[in-house]
Design a protein around this motif. Structure first.
Motif, PDB file in Angstrom:
ATOM      1  N   THR A   1       0.818  -1.226   0.000  1.00 53.97           N
ATOM      2  CA  THR A   1       0.000   0.000   0.000  1.00 53.97           C
ATOM      3  C   THR A   1       0.850   1.273   0.000  1.00 53.97           C
ATOM      4  N   ASN A   2       2.141   1.145   0.394  1.00 53.81           N
ATOM      5  CA  ASN A   2       3.086   2.272   0.387  1.00 53.81           C
ATOM      6  C   ASN A   2       2.509   3.514   1.084  1.00 53.81           C
TER       7      ASN A   2
ATOM      8  N   PRO B   1       8.617   7.051  -3.786  1.00 49.50           N
ATOM      9  CA  PRO B   1       8.554   6.897  -5.246  1.00 49.50           C
ATOM     10  C   PRO B   1       8.841   5.450  -5.624  1.00 49.50           C
ATOM     11  N   SER B   2       8.358   5.024  -6.769  1.00 46.55           N
ATOM     12  CA  SER B   2       8.585   3.658  -7.210  1.00 46.55           C
ATOM     13  C   SER B   2       9.302   3.636  -8.549  1.00 46.55           C
TER      14      SER B   2
ATOM     15  N   LYS C   1      21.288   3.238  -5.493  1.00 42.29           N
ATOM     16  CA  LYS C   1      19.837   3.392  -5.535  1.00 42.29           C
ATOM     17  C   LYS C   1      19.124   2.429  -4.590  1.00 42.29           C
ATOM     18  N   LEU C   2      19.705   1.235  -4.443  1.00 44.45           N
ATOM     19  CA  LEU C   2      18.987   0.170  -3.757  1.00 44.45           C
ATOM     20  C   LEU C   2      19.939  -0.609  -2.869  1.00 44.45           C
ATOM     21  N   ASP C   3      19.624  -0.661  -1.579  1.00 42.24           N
ATOM     22  CA  ASP C   3      20.441  -1.431  -0.643  1.00 42.24           C
ATOM     23  C   ASP C   3      20.035  -2.906  -0.696  1.00 42.24           C
ATOM     24  N   LEU C   4      21.034  -3.772  -0.647  1.00 44.89           N
ATOM     25  CA  LEU C   4      20.793  -5.216  -0.785  1.00 44.89           C
ATOM     26  C   LEU C   4      19.852  -5.742   0.294  1.00 44.89           C
ATOM     27  N   TYR C   5      20.055  -5.324   1.551  1.00 44.73           N
ATOM     28  CA  TYR C   5      19.252  -5.870   2.641  1.00 44.73           C
ATOM     29  C   TYR C   5      17.835  -5.323   2.634  1.00 44.73           C
ATOM     30  N   TYR C   6      17.683  -4.076   2.179  1.00 43.23           N
ATOM     31  CA  TYR C   6      16.327  -3.556   1.990  1.00 43.23           C
ATOM     32  C   TYR C   6      15.622  -4.379   0.925  1.00 43.23           C
TER      33      TYR C   6
ATOM     34  N   VAL D   1      10.968   2.901  -3.480  1.00 46.97           N
ATOM     35  CA  VAL D   1      12.378   3.273  -3.288  1.00 46.97           C
ATOM     36  C   VAL D   1      12.478   4.351  -2.207  1.00 46.97           C
ATOM     37  N   PRO D   2      12.628   3.949  -0.936  1.00 47.04           N
ATOM     38  CA  PRO D   2      12.822   4.926   0.136  1.00 47.04           C
ATOM     39  C   PRO D   2      14.169   5.643  -0.040  1.00 47.04           C
ATOM     40  N   PRO D   3      14.376   6.768   0.651  1.00 40.50           N
ATOM     41  CA  PRO D   3      15.690   7.432   0.601  1.00 40.50           C
ATOM     42  C   PRO D   3      16.801   6.451   0.966  1.00 40.50           C
TER      43      PRO D   3
END
Length: 399
Positions: A201-202, A207-208, A310-315, A353-355
């Motif tokens: 549901t974000n 942003p996505s 842009k994207l952390d592995l664990y996230y 995509v969170p900060p």
């Protein structure tokens, strides 16, 4: 020691189950009779199934060929899947996916439970069927288990109880390690939801972007036909089943030659820090590559290499393993008899995509927890090996 292989029909009563008609409301949603399905045993953490999540009415019970199993019966799933074992914690009945065991006099129920657990793979191998494997009542009745001192019932029962007590203690240690890991996983899921909200549901309005746009690389394992080699001198070929536990394992890996490995991976070589995602089998299961060892992946696996800016592995791994998000992802599966995830759909799948600093804060919490979890995993592996070793000795008369 005097041991003998005995058919289950000669030491137990083998009982099937049945399902009342679903279209008759009076048969369902009643507090009368606890009714169990294989799923209830598959999801069981301990040895005893204390109750059933679903009940049928007394009329529903009478309408079909199910049977009231007494407390202490050994529940044995006979399909979807074969060989999951539990002890009935109360009187209950089952659907047709069971061939359960009521031990006769002279057979200890706890001994029988651990014996069936130790022999479950052998039972699975006897399954027949095209759409799904199943073992018949006759197969289960003719299945043989070891019993000590069959010529002396009193001595036999005493020995069974001794073995059951040893295995019970070893199993309790193993399960405590599993429980600690499970609690840690639940804690991390709670932290994820607190920091990012429900990813479906974000609610925080992140942003996505398409998953493919957030990765350095995202590719499918080899699709060419390969020739396996004997032994372990080549390169492991990792399949979806090798990451089913959420950890990469080479224990049951098949091996291919160096020549095949170089040819097949010349464009896509998995490396440390990548994320493996199963596209078939147990869909969406993830495992981080934590080794420098070179290996190949089969077409049942996606290799995901996130762009760390842009994207952390664990996230990412916790996002993909979030229950609601995973259901949404698997909703994109294609195929008939054998379902799978499509590479293009996977690349085009939208993710929040969170900060990056928030993702990295979550990663820090993960890594702190992982350091503690690693100790539990190591001790859990040792306790599992101990339990398996004791089981092998127990049922060959060497314990």
């Amino acid at each position: 020691m005097s041991w003998q292989m005995v058919k289950l029909k000669d030491c137990c009563k083998v009982i099937g189950g049945a399902t009342p008609k679903r279209n008759i409301d009076e048969y369902w949603n009643s507090p009368d009779v606890p009714w169990v399905t294989p799923k209830d045993v598959s999801n069981l953490f301990g040895t005893v199934l204390e109750d059933a999540p679903e009940y049928i009415s007394a009329e529903g019970f009478k309408s079909c060929a199910t049977y009231m199993l007494p407390k202490g019966s050994i529940l044995v799933t006979s399909r979807a899947p074969i060989g999951n074992i539990a002890i009935a914690g109360r009187d209950m009945c089952t659907n047709q996916g069971f061939k359960s065991l009521i031990p006769q006099d002279g057979v200890d129920g706890i001994y029988l439970y651990y014996c069936m657990l130790a022999y479950s793979e052998k039972l699975q191998a006897l399954g027949n069927g095209a759409t799904f494997k199943e073992v018949s009542k006759k197969i289960v009745e003719d299945f043989e288990i070891p019993l000590p001192y069959p010529e002396d019932p009193e001595k036999s029962l005493k020995e069974q109880k001794r073995i059951a007590a040893i295995l019970d203690k070893a199993d309790a240690i193993r399960r405590k390690r599993q429980q600690a890991i499970q609690l840690a996983d639940e804690f991390l899921r709670a932290v994820f939801l607190d920091m990012f909200g429900d990813p479906v549901t974000n609610p925080k309005g992140f942003p996505s972007s398409k998953l493919g746009d957030l990765c350095e690389d995202l590719f499918l394992g080899l699709t060419s036909k390969v020739d396996y080699i004997e032994g372990t001198n080549g390169f492991p070929l990792v399949r979806a089943k090798d990451i089913n536990t959420g950890e990469l394992s080479f224990d049951d890996a098949r091996y291919i030659s160096e020549e095949q490995h170089k040819k097949l991976t010349k464009n896509h070589l998995t490396r440390k820090g990548d994320l493996l995602v199963s596209k078939s089998g147990t869909l969406g299961t993830c495992a981080i590559v934590r080794t420098d060892r070179e290996f190949s992946t089969y077409e049942s696996i996606f290799t995901v290499r996130p762009d760390r800016s842009k994207l952390d592995l664990y996230y990412l791994i916790h996002l993909l393993q979030n229950k609601g998000f995973k259901e949404k992802l698997i909703g994109n599966k294609v195929g008939g008899t054998v379902s799978h995830l499509n590479l293009k759909m996977f690349r085009d799948f939208e993710v929040g995509v969170p900060p990056l600093n928030l993702q990295e804060s979550f990663s820090t919490a993960i890594l702190k927890c992982e350091a503690k979890l690693e100790k539990y995993r190591n001790s859990g592996s040792e306790s599992k090996q101990l339990f398996n070793s004791l089981s092998q000795k127990a049922f060959s008369g060497r314990l």
